[in-house]
Design a protein around this motif. Sequence first.
Motif, short mmCIF file in Angstrom:
data_model
loop_
_atom_site.label_atom_id
_atom_site.label_comp_id
_atom_site.label_asym_id
_atom_site.label_seq_id
_atom_site.Cartn_x
_atom_site.Cartn_y
_atom_site.Cartn_z
N GLN A 12 -12.63 -29.84 -14.10
CA GLN A 12 -13.57 -29.62 -15.19
C GLN A 12 -14.01 -30.94 -15.82
O GLN A 12 -15.19 -31.12 -16.15
N ALA A 13 -13.09 -31.87 -15.95
CA ALA A 13 -13.45 -33.18 -16.50
C ALA A 13 -14.40 -33.91 -15.58
O ALA A 13 -15.36 -34.55 -16.04
N ARG A 29 -17.81 -32.28 -16.00
CA ARG A 29 -18.40 -32.68 -17.27
C ARG A 29 -18.97 -34.08 -17.20
O ARG A 29 -20.07 -34.35 -17.68
N HIS A 86 -22.20 -34.04 -15.20
CA HIS A 86 -23.32 -33.51 -15.98
C HIS A 86 -23.78 -34.53 -17.01
O HIS A 86 -24.99 -34.72 -17.21
N GLU A 87 -22.85 -35.20 -17.67
CA GLU A 87 -23.23 -36.21 -18.65
C GLU A 87 -23.97 -37.37 -17.99
O GLU A 87 -24.95 -37.89 -18.54
#
Length: 85
Positions: free
Chosen positions: A31-32, A35, A38-39
């Motif tokens: 998940q990290a 994320r 996406h960032e």
Amino acid sequence: MAEHVYLLTICLPLLAIVVIAAMRHFSAIQQAKLRFAHEEAYRVIAEKAVAAHTEAAASLASMDATLSELKSRVSAIEKILKEVE
């Protein structure tokens, strides 16, 4: 025989706890990573938007200069036409 059953009943729940903890840890890492991806994608889009905005502003400034030049030329032509009348 009773010792094997006893060890099995102790080891299986502990193994299950370890496996579940490892899966949660792996899930948190994935998940990290997502994320961060996406960032990073949003950051790239924002940089492209800033570059496009800068380019549009430069183009608009160029058009404004051209329009001012055309206004002065039309004004000069109108002045000449009024003198001819």
